[in-house]
Scaffold this active site. Structure first.
Site, PDB file in Angstrom:
ATOM      1  CG  PHE A  67      -0.450   0.675   2.432  1.00 42.34           C
ATOM      2  CD1 PHE A  67       0.379   0.002   3.309  1.00 42.34           C
ATOM      3  CD2 PHE A  67      -0.780   1.992   2.701  1.00 42.34           C
ATOM      4  CE1 PHE A  67       0.864   0.638   4.446  1.00 42.34           C
ATOM      5  CE2 PHE A  67      -0.293   2.634   3.843  1.00 42.34           C
ATOM      6  CZ  PHE A  67       0.531   1.951   4.711  1.00 42.34           C
ATOM      7  CE  LYS A  68       5.167   1.488   4.741  1.00 40.13           C
ATOM      8  NZ  LYS A  68       4.581   0.150   5.080  1.00 40.13           N
TER       9      LYS A  68
END
Ligand SMILES: *Cc1c(COP(=O)(O)O)cnc(C)c1O
Length: 486
Positions: free
Chosen positions: A123-124
């Site tokens: 998700f980063k």
């Protein structure tokens, strides 16, 4: 929009002024002076927007000093189906963060929101890809350059490299512990051939890498001369970029603004769920924000008891959801600032106490530091914890029941979400990585390998570009100096 430090520093910089920085000068974290509000009418309009247009609408409330046309172009450059293409089979990449219903029974609904479809499968990428474009834009405007020096044990470093590769005016020097990352993560980073990306494999452990980065950051003269910066999880623009997908998740899961949803968030540094808190403060109808931790349960302990007790290195476990292995939660101060009614003197005192005494206590008991734990409920927070055994069980359960392979961090989220389902409120679990990234545990749980998205099949066989160096700040400094020409 002006920004303030959680510790009360008098300056009130703009979005662009804090974009390239980290902590405020007094060691605090930046937050907007007031949270912008979102009206019902706006929410209705936003329901129809593409992800990029929604990102633009949210961003423009925070980045008021960037011309709207530029912001819109940056959002459209970032959130494309091509960049976020690594979806599970059958999902629509143009949704950027597609939703998948896992169960819907007796009025209790559990939905997975995919945030891991970007280039590094975690998700980063959602925030870091935007940061790469914002940095390049801001540096070009100033005619400036930036050399990012960071330390990573996996997810953050690779997301930063993939976001900054090929960007004008930016170089990345990423330190990682030599031969200590998984083969997949090593290959992801070291196979990058872009001339502005430098992988430095340090003969030591992750803490050695972090110590070197700290030593460089503390050498103010060197830092200024070599134009050194960082991209850690407290960067405000990263938090704002994450606010967008809470809006997106809500709007995609509902048909009217009367409906409420809850989110369960696999958490470490409190960066992801902090964005959920901000979305809720802006008026998004979120019922609960559920913090899911692994064995490193600093945050679960706070939300159960009102006591924040950071862990020592020896008490910090290496788990099979390693991106949540933290001893203290670097973004937590932002929430505490709101919880204490934005009293920066008290925030300063409490976080000083974290340094000197290892934590603080808001239970209101005699000798405690305050009684605000009773107000936590008003902010919607709840929490839960998951262990390695839970993770294995949940990965198996998700495969059998839902027909999907989930990664270890997401499994922690699903485990805790199922304990917090409520009648009539859709629970959205944020998927924070794809299983291919943490294949060792998938194999342990399922007895087979995780599927790899197209293009990743032979990543370990690609030529690798990296430099091995001793755990010594002087060598790294020389290397950076040599390769920046500064
Ligand atoms: C970084 C990360 C987390 C934790 O997010 P925080 O913002 O630190 O709370 C969870 N899962 C994965 C896969 C991550 O990379």
């Amino acid at each position: 929009m002006q920004y303030v430090s959680t510790r009360g520093h008098s300056a009130t910089p703009s979005f662009s002024e804090i974009l390239l920085g980290g902590l405020a000068p007094d060691g605090g974290l930046y937050l907007p002076r007031e949270y912008p509000q979102v009206s019902n009418a706006e929410l209705d309009q936003w329901r129809k927007l593409s992800y990029a247009d929604l990102a633009f609408e949210v961003l423009k409330k925070f980045a008021t000093d960037i011309p709207e046309a530029d912001l819109k172009a940056l959002a459209h450059k970032t959130y494309t189906a091509d960049t976020y293409r690594n979806t599970h089979a059958g999902e629509d990449a143009s949704q950027i963060t597609p939703l998948r219903t896992l169960e819907d029974k007796d009025g209790k609904k559990l939905v997975l929101q995919g945030l891991s479809n970007g280039p590094t499968l975690a998700f980063k990428d959602m925030a870091m890809q935007l940061l790469g474009n914002l940095f390049e834009y801001a540096l070009a405007k100033k005619g400036a350059e930036l050399n990012i020096v960071g330390a990573t044990s996996g997810d953050t470093g690779s997301a930063a490299e993939y976001a900054m590769r090929g960007k004008q005016g930016i170089r990345v020097f990423m330190l990682s512990p030599h031969k200590k990352m998984s083969a997949f993560q090593t290959a992801q980073m070291f196979s990058l051939q872009d001339p502005n990306i430098f992988n430095i494999a340090i003969e030591g452990v992750f803490d050695d890498c972090q110590d070197i980065v700290k030593a460089i950051s503390n050498d103010l003269e060197y830092k200024a001369a070599k134009k050194i910066g960082t991209v850690n999880s407290i960067n405000w623009a990263r938090v704002v970029a994450q606010v967008v997908y809470y809006f997106r998740g809500y709007l995609a899961a509902t048909t009217s603004n009367e409906q409420k949803v809850s989110f369960t968030v696999p958490s470490g540094n409190f960066g992801n769920i902090c964005a959920g808190h901000i979305a809720r403060m802006m008026g998004l109808p979120i019922d609960k924000l559920v913090v899911a931790t692994n064995e490193n349960d600093v945050l679960d302990e706070f939300f159960r008891t009102g006591v924040y007790r950071v862990r020592k290195s020896a008490e910090t476990y290496h788990t099979s959801s390693p991106s949540m292995d933290i001893s203290k939660a670097s973004n937590f101060e932002r929430f505490i600032y709101d919880l204490l009614g934005r009293d920066s003197d008290r925030v300063k005192a409490l976080f000083h106490k974290v340094e000197t005494a290892g934590g603080f206590d808001l239970t209101g008991k005699p000798g405690s530091d305050g009684n605000e734990f009773t107000s936590v409920i008003k902010y919607g927070f709840a929490s839960g914890k998951s262990t390695h055994a839970d993770r294995l069980d949940t990965i198996r359960f998700a495969e059998e029941r839902y027909g999907i392979t989930v990664d270890t961090h997401t499994a922690d989220g699903i485990k805790v979400a199922r304990e917090n389902l409520a009648q009539g409120v859709t629970m959205i679990v944020l998927e924070t990585a794809l299983p291919a990234k943490f294949n060792e545990t998938i194999r342990e749980a399922l007895g087979r390998d995780a599927d790899r998205p197209a293009g990743f099949e032979n990543i370990e066989a690609l030529p690798q570009r990296f430099e091995v160096m001793p755990a010594d700040a002087a060598s790294v400094k020389n290397f950076v100096a040599q390769h920046t020409g500064l």
